[in-house]
Design a protein around this motif. Structure first.
Motif, PDB file in Angstrom:
ATOM      1  N   TYR A 258     -14.569  -0.602  -7.248  1.00 10.00           N
ATOM      2  CA  TYR A 258     -13.127  -1.445  -7.833  1.00 10.00           C
ATOM      3  C   TYR A 258     -12.710  -3.488  -7.722  1.00 10.00           C
ATOM      4  CZ  TYR A 258      -9.757   2.376  -7.993  1.00 10.00           C
ATOM      5  OH  TYR A 258      -9.664   3.425  -8.985  1.00 10.00           O
TER       6      TYR A 258
ATOM      7  N   SER B 217       5.212   0.116  -1.912  1.00  9.68           N
ATOM      8  CA  SER B 217       4.353   0.284  -3.897  1.00  9.68           C
ATOM      9  C   SER B 217       4.428  -0.747  -5.067  1.00  9.68           C
ATOM     10  CB  SER B 217       5.536   1.450  -4.612  1.00  9.68           C
ATOM     11  OG  SER B 217       6.463   0.930  -4.649  1.00  9.68           O
TER      12      SER B 217
ATOM     13  N   ASP C 108      -3.437  -3.083  -2.427  1.00  7.59           N
ATOM     14  CA  ASP C 108      -4.083  -1.392  -2.288  1.00  7.59           C
ATOM     15  C   ASP C 108      -4.391  -1.725  -4.132  1.00  7.59           C
ATOM     16  OD1 ASP C 108      -5.381   0.069  -2.074  1.00  7.59           O
ATOM     17  OD2 ASP C 108      -3.725   1.684  -1.761  1.00  7.59           O
ATOM     18  N   ILE C 109      -5.451  -1.492  -4.172  1.00  6.38           N
ATOM     19  CA  ILE C 109      -5.770  -1.036  -5.556  1.00  6.38           C
ATOM     20  C   ILE C 109      -4.618   0.196  -5.970  1.00  6.38           C
ATOM     21  CG2 ILE C 109      -7.789  -0.686  -8.083  1.00  6.38           C
ATOM     22  CD1 ILE C 109      -8.776  -2.703  -6.786  1.00  6.38           C
ATOM     23  N   ASP C 110      -5.576   1.675  -5.473  1.00  9.49           N
ATOM     24  CA  ASP C 110      -5.527   2.506  -5.806  1.00  9.49           C
ATOM     25  C   ASP C 110      -3.483   3.567  -5.581  1.00  9.49           C
ATOM     26  OD1 ASP C 110      -5.881   5.160  -7.153  1.00  9.49           O
ATOM     27  OD2 ASP C 110      -6.854   6.225  -5.501  1.00  9.49           O
ATOM     28  N   MET C 111      -3.310   2.754  -5.848  1.00  5.14           N
ATOM     29  CA  MET C 111      -1.620   3.545  -5.451  1.00  5.14           C
ATOM     30  C   MET C 111      -0.693   4.295  -6.850  1.00  5.14           C
ATOM     31  SD  MET C 111       0.088  -0.214  -3.971  1.00  5.14           S
ATOM     32  CE  MET C 111       0.064  -0.818  -5.254  1.00  5.14           C
ATOM     33  N   LYS C 112      -0.117   4.931  -6.338  1.00  2.13           N
ATOM     34  CA  LYS C 112       0.751   5.790  -7.538  1.00  2.13           C
ATOM     35  C   LYS C 112       1.510   5.118  -7.806  1.00  2.13           C
ATOM     36  CE  LYS C 112       0.587   9.851  -4.029  1.00  2.13           C
ATOM     37  NZ  LYS C 112       0.986  11.116  -2.936  1.00  2.13           N
TER      38      LYS C 112
ATOM     39  N   ASP D 206       0.994  -1.355   0.023  1.00  3.87           N
ATOM     40  CA  ASP D 206      -0.562   0.248   0.272  1.00  3.87           C
ATOM     41  C   ASP D 206       0.773   0.871  -0.270  1.00  3.87           C
ATOM     42  OD1 ASP D 206      -1.796   2.002   0.552  1.00  3.87           O
ATOM     43  OD2 ASP D 206      -3.291   0.430   1.944  1.00  3.87           O
ATOM     44  N   ASP D 207       0.492   2.247  -0.759  1.00  4.18           N
ATOM     45  CA  ASP D 207       1.745   3.577  -0.414  1.00  4.18           C
ATOM     46  C   ASP D 207       1.137   4.253   0.257  1.00  4.18           C
ATOM     47  OD1 ASP D 207      -1.049   4.319  -1.471  1.00  4.18           O
ATOM     48  OD2 ASP D 207      -0.093   5.453  -3.241  1.00  4.18           O
TER      49      ASP D 207
ATOM     50  N   ASP E 145      -0.402   0.723 -10.527  1.00  4.99           N
ATOM     51  CA  ASP E 145      -1.701   0.153  -9.149  1.00  4.99           C
ATOM     52  C   ASP E 145      -1.901  -0.889  -8.669  1.00  4.99           C
ATOM     53  OD1 ASP E 145      -2.791  -0.337 -11.770  1.00  4.99           O
ATOM     54  OD2 ASP E 145      -3.826   1.190 -12.439  1.00  4.99           O
TER      55      ASP E 145
ATOM     56  N   THR F 262      -9.144  -2.235  -0.344  1.00  2.79           N
ATOM     57  CA  THR F 262      -8.997  -0.734  -1.532  1.00  2.79           C
ATOM     58  C   THR F 262     -10.930  -0.314  -0.821  1.00  2.79           C
ATOM     59  OG1 THR F 262      -9.841   0.998  -3.512  1.00  2.79           O
ATOM     60  CG2 THR F 262     -11.009  -1.373  -3.045  1.00  2.79           C
TER      61      THR F 262
END
Length: 233
Positions: free
Chosen positions: A85, A35, A52-56, A7-8, A59, A80
């Motif tokens: 998603y 990441s 985690d799906i929504d990462m910088k 997870d970011d 993804d 998430t």
């Protein structure tokens, strides 16, 4: 059992690691990553990944796809804040899906299910076919699809293409119990290897496109949805 958390948000990584490490049973080794690039770059094999799906950067979906290219067995659990998603998560055969904020009992349930899955060691389902080269026994998961062409049925697998005689309708009936469906009169497709549907074409996990007839589209999509929902459970 080796578990990764990616997870970011470093706070989220620390929190989730704590929940997993507090699981009553012993024998868990938990690593944290901030990441998708870091996880992929580690080059380690895990039994389970909380992702985690929504990462910088890369993804979670793309990270999982790259992992799936060389590891079909790892159990991926998406964590998430976004319920929408879930559909994308199915495309990489997610083991589970958790919405933030995660709760201890739900995390423990995922870990418990994964441990039970390992202990039970489900048998590999195999099916026999009489082909041009003789009797062949194939693992169900190794078959991408069957194609009827020039009065022959071609079995496309991960490693080879086998040729046999017969009716594609008979193959459809035989393989339905194993999660295969008919998207077109000339094809019987393994739903396990369906990556995406775009218009009237099906993208398979090996990068091939299979036609989806307008007549079969609704029924095929319904069967795919039911199959994926069953896998998620």
């Amino acid at each position: 059992m080796r578990i990764a958390v990616c997870d970011d948000d470093e706070t989220a990584v620390s929190f989730l690691r704590g929940l997993i490490e507090s699981y009553p049973k012993q024998g868990l080794c938990v690593d944290g990553y901030s990441s998708g690039e870091e996880l992929l770059g580690a080059g380690r094999i895990y039994d389970m990944i909380f992702l985690d799906i929504d990462m910088k950067g890369i993804d979670g979906i793309e990270t999982a796809r790259r992992i799936r290219a060389h590891d079909r067995k790892v159990k991926i659990v998406y964590v998430t804040s976004y319920k929408e998603y879930a559909g994308r998560a199915f495309s990489v055969h997610a083991f589970g899906y958790l919405l933030k904020p995660v709760k201890q009992e739900k995390v423990w349930k995922q870990v418990e299910d994964a441990m039970l899955w390992q202990e039970e060691a489900p048998e590999v389902k195999q099916v026999e076919f009489t082909t041009a080269e003789g009797l062949v026994r194939l693992s169900v998961d190794a078959i991408y699809y069957f194609e009827y062409q020039n009065r022959r049925i071609f079995i496309k697998t991960k490693d080879a293409i086998h040729e046999m005689r017969g009716k594609i309708s008979d193959i459809a009936g035989k393989m339905a119990q194993y999660g295969f469906s008919v998207p077109h009169k000339s094809f019987v497709v393994n739903l396990y290897h369906v990556k995406n549907i775009r218009g009237y074409e099906i993208l398979m996990m090996n990068g091939e496109w299979i036609p989806l007839s307008q007549k079969q589209a609704v029924q095929f999509k319904e069967k795919l949805s039911l199959y994926l929902a069953d896998k998620m459970r």
